[in-house]
Design an enzyme around this catalytic site. Structure first.
Site, short mmCIF file in Angstrom:
data_model
loop_
_atom_site.label_atom_id
_atom_site.label_comp_id
_atom_site.label_asym_id
_atom_site.label_seq_id
_atom_site.Cartn_x
_atom_site.Cartn_y
_atom_site.Cartn_z
N THR A 106 2.47 4.09 0.36
CA THR A 106 1.19 4.08 -0.35
C THR A 106 0.38 5.29 0.12
O THR A 106 0.90 6.14 0.85
CB THR A 106 0.41 2.79 -0.05
OG1 THR A 106 -0.07 2.82 1.31
CG2 THR A 106 1.30 1.56 -0.24
N CYS A 107 -0.88 5.33 -0.27
CA CYS A 107 -1.71 6.48 0.10
C CYS A 107 -1.98 6.55 1.59
O CYS A 107 -2.31 7.61 2.11
CB CYS A 107 -3.04 6.44 -0.67
SG CYS A 107 -3.94 4.89 -0.47
N ARG A 142 0.11 4.52 4.00
CA ARG A 142 1.13 3.72 4.68
C ARG A 142 2.52 4.21 4.29
O ARG A 142 2.80 4.48 3.12
CB ARG A 142 0.98 2.26 4.28
CG ARG A 142 2.01 1.33 4.88
CD ARG A 142 1.86 -0.10 4.31
NE ARG A 142 0.49 -0.56 4.44
CZ ARG A 142 -0.04 -1.04 5.57
NH1 ARG A 142 0.71 -1.12 6.66
NH2 ARG A 142 -1.29 -1.43 5.62
N GLU A 188 -7.31 -6.07 0.19
CA GLU A 188 -7.19 -5.34 -1.08
C GLU A 188 -5.95 -5.79 -1.85
O GLU A 188 -4.94 -6.17 -1.28
CB GLU A 188 -7.17 -3.83 -0.83
CG GLU A 188 -6.08 -3.35 0.12
CD GLU A 188 -4.90 -2.75 -0.59
OE1 GLU A 188 -4.89 -2.77 -1.84
OE2 GLU A 188 -3.97 -2.30 0.09
N ASN A 189 -6.08 -5.76 -3.18
CA ASN A 189 -5.04 -6.31 -4.05
C ASN A 189 -3.89 -5.35 -4.33
O ASN A 189 -2.78 -5.78 -4.62
CB ASN A 189 -5.67 -6.71 -5.40
CG ASN A 189 -6.61 -7.89 -5.26
OD1 ASN A 189 -6.35 -8.82 -4.51
ND2 ASN A 189 -7.73 -7.84 -5.97
N GLN A 190 -4.15 -4.07 -4.26
CA GLN A 190 -3.19 -3.08 -4.74
C GLN A 190 -1.86 -3.12 -3.98
O GLN A 190 -0.80 -2.89 -4.55
CB GLN A 190 -3.80 -1.69 -4.66
CG GLN A 190 -3.01 -0.64 -5.44
CD GLN A 190 -3.68 0.72 -5.39
OE1 GLN A 190 -4.65 0.92 -4.67
NE2 GLN A 190 -3.16 1.65 -6.15
N GLN A 216 2.21 -2.68 -5.13
CA GLN A 216 3.04 -1.60 -4.58
C GLN A 216 4.30 -2.14 -3.94
O GLN A 216 5.37 -1.53 -4.04
CB GLN A 216 2.20 -0.79 -3.58
CG GLN A 216 1.09 0.00 -4.25
CD GLN A 216 0.02 0.47 -3.27
OE1 GLN A 216 -0.22 -0.15 -2.23
NE2 GLN A 216 -0.64 1.57 -3.60
N ALA A 218 -5.52 8.51 -15.02
CA ALA A 218 -5.72 7.26 -15.77
C ALA A 218 -4.60 6.27 -15.49
O ALA A 218 -4.34 5.38 -16.31
CB ALA A 218 -5.82 7.56 -17.26
N GLY A 219 -3.95 6.42 -14.34
CA GLY A 219 -2.89 5.49 -13.96
C GLY A 219 -3.43 4.28 -13.23
O GLY A 219 -4.59 3.88 -13.43
#
EC number: 1.2.1.70
Length: 382
Positions: A38-39, A41, A90-92, A96, A165-166
């Site tokens: 992730t951004c 991790r 956080e949900n994201q 992922q 816009a992703g």
């Protein structure tokens, strides 16, 4: 299980970017593995029953923290619940994890153990968010970026440009809807996606080749693309006036040299951890409830793993029996031309039993009583 990991707690984003795993190379080299990036991790999960060369893995991932066995499993369950995230709950991260797992499965790189682990982690993450308020307020990196902009500069009557816009851009958009913004512009390489998101924001979409004009018009710029390279460099921003840029892309959209410009205030993901969160205390109070769910589901997972282990032993035992059966049957068929059937069957059954007994005795001679009692392969269904 073995986990190698690096995250925001130990390394800033620029260092994490250099540590990122090339997933094509990773999956070409290893089996029974999943990588989650992730951004903020980077984590790789290995089934060590299949990847037995642990020393080789550790050599490849120098600088990464290492977790094994129970610690690794508990860590991953916490990650899926957002308890290890920069923004608690956080949900994201759950999405992922699903995406990373799906990719590994499509490449046929998982194992029965990793399948059980990841499916359980996804289930635990869903339970935590359904049964507790760990994600109260719909927190995300995107919403934190908007909070940073509002807290430090104010968004009322500001013109905001959203680049991307992703998935991440959509999270930003959801947070922007609640703010009293003068105008919102959405730029994306695929114009149709920009147009769809802009409609939700009651804003306007622009083609990517009009990005410079959109930057000139905007006060605050939030970058959230999935581009593998920088989309804004120092030369692009010298003459655009005073701007606030918040870069939450992974990897970063904005070259770090932009910080040298006096007219630009650049913020990155590392800056988000200090943003005040009005719902944080209530989410902290939910941690014990989430930990209880994790403990419950860990026990269920261990039973599933135990069942898998037994099934694997039985499979190996059946293969072992079949190998003996085929060999002894071949001998019996050869003897059938010279001896009577009763004698052949008698010899066949004795040879079959003798072979199994011989192998078990050979195994048990150098095996402790405890290990012997825990060995199920020879019990043949008892």
């Amino acid at each position: 299980m073995l986990v190698v990991r690096a995250d925001y707690k130990k390394y800033p984003v620029p260092v994490l970017e250099k540590m990122r795993i090339d997933e094509d190379e990773f999956y070409n080299k290893y089996d029974a593995c999943v990588v989650v990036q992730t951004c903020n991790r980077i984590e790789a999960y290995f089934d060590t029953e299949i990847n037995s060369n642990v020393d080789g893995i550790l050599k490849d991932f120098q600088g990464f923290d290492v977790l094994k066995g129970k610690n690794a499993t508990f860590h991953f369950l916490k990650v899926s619940c957002g308890m290890d995230s920069m923004i608690l709950g956080e949900n994201q991260i759950l999405g992922q994890i699903k995406t990373s797992f799906q990719k590994a499965r499509e490449l046929k790189k998982t194992s029965r153990y990793l399948d059980s682990l990841f499916l359980k982690a996804i289930h635990v993450g869903q339970r935590a968010r359904t049964e507790t308020k760990i994600n109260e307020g719909g927190v995300s990196i995107g919403s934190a970026a908007v909070e940073l902009a509002e807290k430090n500069f104010g968004l009322a009557n500001r013109n905001v440009l959203l680049i991307g816009a992703g998935e991440m851009g959509t999270l930003v958009a959801k947070a922007l809807i609640e703010k009293h913004i003068k105008a919102v512009i959405v730029a994306n390489r695929t114009y149709e996606r920009a147009e769809t998101l802009a409609k939700e924001l009651k804003g306007m979409a622009v083609h990517f080749d009009k990005l410079k004009e959109a930057i000139n018009f905007s006060d605050v710029i939030i970058c959230a693309t999935s581009s593998p390279h920088h989309i804004l460099e120092k030369k692009d921003l010298i003459d655009v006036g005073n701007k606030i840029i918040i870069d939450i892309a992974n990897p970063r959209d904005v070259d770090d040299s932009v910080r040298e410009l006096e007219n630009i205030e650049l913020y990155a993901i590392d800056d988000l951890r200090h943003i005040s969160d009005k719902n944080l205390q209530s989410r902290i109070e939910e941690i014990p409830a989430v930990e209880k769910i994790i403990d419950e589901e860990y026990e269920v997972l261990m039973k599933q793993i135990e069942k898998i282990n037994v099934e694997e032993v039985l499979k190996e035992f059946n293969n072992y029996i079949e190998e003996i059966r085929v060999k002894e049957l071949e001998k019996a068929i050869k003897l059938s031309k010279t001896k009577n059937p009763e004698e052949i069957m008698e010899n066949f059954s004795k040879a079959f039993a003798k072979r199994i007994t011989h192998d078990f005795v050979s195994y048990s001679i150098n095996t402790s009583k405890e290990d012997l009692m825990n060995s199920a392969w020879w019990k043949n269904g008892k």
